[in-house]
Design a protein around this motif. Sequence first.
Motif, PDB file in Angstrom:
ATOM      1  N   PRO A  80       8.181  14.436  -3.126  1.00 25.11           N
ATOM      2  CA  PRO A  80       8.516  12.542  -4.426  1.00 25.11           C
ATOM      3  C   PRO A  80       9.781  12.258  -4.012  1.00 25.11           C
ATOM      4  CG  PRO A  80       7.222  13.519  -5.797  1.00 25.11           C
ATOM      5  CD  PRO A  80       7.585  14.562  -4.597  1.00 25.11           C
ATOM      6  N   LEU A  81      10.989  13.400  -3.150  1.00 28.80           N
ATOM      7  CA  LEU A  81      12.193  12.687  -2.644  1.00 28.80           C
ATOM      8  C   LEU A  81      12.181  12.601  -1.219  1.00 28.80           C
ATOM      9  CD1 LEU A  81      14.299  14.891  -5.539  1.00 28.80           C
ATOM     10  CD2 LEU A  81      13.793  12.330  -4.804  1.00 28.80           C
ATOM     11  N   THR A  82      11.475  13.864  -0.597  1.00 28.03           N
ATOM     12  CA  THR A  82      10.831  13.692   0.894  1.00 28.03           C
ATOM     13  C   THR A  82      10.171  13.237   1.552  1.00 28.03           C
ATOM     14  OG1 THR A  82       9.682  15.493   1.053  1.00 28.03           O
ATOM     15  CG2 THR A  82      12.583  16.434   0.657  1.00 28.03           C
ATOM     16  N   VAL A  83       9.100  12.463   0.747  1.00 27.27           N
ATOM     17  CA  VAL A  83       8.808  11.425   1.666  1.00 27.27           C
ATOM     18  C   VAL A  83       8.791  10.161   1.503  1.00 27.27           C
ATOM     19  CG1 VAL A  83       5.744  11.195   1.327  1.00 27.27           C
ATOM     20  CG2 VAL A  83       6.251  13.284   1.342  1.00 27.27           C
ATOM     21  N   ARG A  84       8.473   9.420   2.380  1.00 25.58           N
ATOM     22  CA  ARG A  84       8.520   8.425   2.583  1.00 25.58           C
ATOM     23  C   ARG A  84       7.928   7.487   3.327  1.00 25.58           C
ATOM     24  NH1 ARG A  84      12.038   9.443  -0.600  1.00 25.58           N
ATOM     25  NH2 ARG A  84      13.546   9.678  -0.391  1.00 25.58           N
ATOM     26  N   PHE A 114       0.778  -1.219  -0.056  1.00 21.88           N
ATOM     27  CA  PHE A 114       0.462  -0.330   0.147  1.00 21.88           C
ATOM     28  C   PHE A 114       0.279   1.160  -0.181  1.00 21.88           C
ATOM     29  CE2 PHE A 114      -1.898   3.461   2.205  1.00 21.88           C
ATOM     30  CZ  PHE A 114      -3.497   3.063   1.530  1.00 21.88           C
ATOM     31  N   GLU A 115       1.633   1.124   0.789  1.00 20.99           N
ATOM     32  CA  GLU A 115       2.829   2.203   1.065  1.00 20.99           C
ATOM     33  C   GLU A 115       3.423   2.535  -0.249  1.00 20.99           C
ATOM     34  OE1 GLU A 115       3.975   4.207   4.133  1.00 20.99           O
ATOM     35  OE2 GLU A 115       5.807   3.146   4.395  1.00 20.99           O
ATOM     36  N   ALA A 116       4.307   1.945  -1.349  1.00 23.06           N
ATOM     37  CA  ALA A 116       4.000   1.743  -2.099  1.00 23.06           C
ATOM     38  C   ALA A 116       3.513   2.659  -3.159  1.00 23.06           C
ATOM     39  CB  ALA A 116       4.938   0.500  -2.835  1.00 23.06           C
ATOM     40  N   MET A 117       2.073   2.225  -3.199  1.00 23.17           N
ATOM     41  CA  MET A 117       1.906   2.470  -4.400  1.00 23.17           C
ATOM     42  C   MET A 117       1.319   4.105  -4.553  1.00 23.17           C
ATOM     43  SD  MET A 117       0.233   1.238  -7.110  1.00 23.17           S
ATOM     44  CE  MET A 117      -0.125   2.779  -7.909  1.00 23.17           C
ATOM     45  N   ALA A 118       0.860   4.013  -2.889  1.00 23.43           N
ATOM     46  CA  ALA A 118       0.619   5.876  -2.851  1.00 23.43           C
ATOM     47  C   ALA A 118       1.530   6.156  -2.347  1.00 23.43           C
ATOM     48  CB  ALA A 118       0.190   5.295  -0.364  1.00 23.43           C
ATOM     49  N   LEU A 119       3.289   5.992  -2.691  1.00 17.18           N
ATOM     50  CA  LEU A 119       3.729   7.338  -2.462  1.00 17.18           C
ATOM     51  C   LEU A 119       4.337   7.105  -4.845  1.00 17.18           C
ATOM     52  CD1 LEU A 119       6.392   5.840  -0.118  1.00 17.18           C
ATOM     53  CD2 LEU A 119       5.392   7.839  -0.501  1.00 17.18           C
ATOM     54  N   ARG A 120       3.635   6.185  -5.473  1.00 14.96           N
ATOM     55  CA  ARG A 120       4.278   6.049  -6.610  1.00 14.96           C
ATOM     56  C   ARG A 120       3.003   7.409  -7.147  1.00 14.96           C
ATOM     57  NH1 ARG A 120       3.477   1.225 -10.648  1.00 14.96           N
ATOM     58  NH2 ARG A 120       3.438   2.912 -12.762  1.00 14.96           N
ATOM     59  N   LEU A 121       1.739   7.075  -6.166  1.00 17.44           N
ATOM     60  CA  LEU A 121       0.943   8.412  -6.488  1.00 17.44           C
ATOM     61  C   LEU A 121       0.466   9.540  -6.452  1.00 17.44           C
ATOM     62  CD1 LEU A 121      -2.564   7.138  -6.087  1.00 17.44           C
ATOM     63  CD2 LEU A 121      -2.122   7.355  -8.312  1.00 17.44           C
ATOM     64  N   PHE A 122       1.686   9.882  -5.098  1.00 16.94           N
ATOM     65  CA  PHE A 122       1.879  10.847  -5.058  1.00 16.94           C
ATOM     66  C   PHE A 122       2.735  11.493  -5.819  1.00 16.94           C
ATOM     67  CE2 PHE A 122       4.937  13.599  -2.432  1.00 16.94           C
ATOM     68  CZ  PHE A 122       3.687  14.872  -2.408  1.00 16.94           C
ATOM     69  N   GLY A 123       4.265  10.849  -6.252  1.00 17.61           N
ATOM     70  CA  GLY A 123       4.912  11.221  -7.559  1.00 17.61           C
ATOM     71  C   GLY A 123       4.076  11.449  -8.446  1.00 17.61           C
TER      72      GLY A 123
END
Length: 363
Positions: free
Chosen positions: A58-62, A29-38
């Motif tokens: 996208p570089l600072t949000v983990r 879920f986290e990986a998909m959420a971060l991809r969407l944020f990007g």
Amino acid sequence: MAQAEMAQAEIIDALMAFLGQPGASEAEFEAMALRLFGYQFRHNEPYRRFALRRGRTPLTVRRWRDIPPVPIKAFKDLTLSCCPPEAAERVFMTSGTTQAGRGRSYHPTLAVWDRSMLDTFRRRVMRGRGRIRMGILFPDEAALPNSSLARYLTLARREFGTPESAVLVGAAGLDRDALLAALARAEAEAEPYALLGASYAFVPVLDALAARGRRFALPEGSFILDTGGFKGQSRELDPDEFYDALSAGFGVPRAACLNMYGMTELSTQFYDDGNATCPSLKSGPHWIRSRVVDPLTGADLPEGERGVLVHHDLAHFNAVSAILTEDAGEIAPGGFRLLGRVDGEASKGCSLAVAEFLAAAQG
């Protein structure tokens, strides 16, 4: 195909695959959420300005919890869309008296929205049933093409209703005679029946039953689904009073009186497992997460503490996935409890969040 169109097609394909993975882990879920944020950071200009003001990129949000949420009222003031608005297959609008005062949610395709609705409705509402005869207490999407609730109920009737299912609200309002006839038939033939619609639409039905001295005893397997509250369309009823009245009027136990919690600014709905007790526990599918925050600081609040709900909906890919609502709630094991609209300091905090977002996004 243009680069933006390719990026959109790729994100849709990835989302549709993720929606089909009910066993997805928190890390997935986290990986998909971060991809969407990007994706949203790159293609949604007002959101990018806001995120930059917050120092979130996208570089600072983990972590998905660190993705900056947008105040829900911002949808009324700005176009929040990764695709050009004119390219949207459908635009859902919030309720309101003027076009200018209505929030808009742009959908370049309804495929993700429909998949989100159908998969969750099948699991949380139908619960292994095939089809059931439905009465719909809300206009269909032909009458209200910009209503997400009209789309929701149209899909429910088409995919899960029997051929005899009917929309019971039209241009002339509620067809009480048709409703009473459908209820009487279900009772006489011991045929399970489902009533679905806006919460406020049930109030005149209950009034009509009381005026005629009628009560029904719908057969086992029947259920009622309401959503959206009363919104000034009918008199307000306390939740216990409301579900007591539904149970008494239709002969359906409160455990079979379901409430759906959704909004135009999301593409996913939450459900409870009945309202035997209120407030009920609500939860959603694996592609949505909820937090409760202090609206003045944005900090997460511990389980059981009242704050403002933030929802992070991966299915809402074209606008922003993280939404700061104006609904009060508390996190509980297995979901959250909805505690009404925010007030007092929480309301002030939400207003400040809107002002901050607009100042950043319009800058």
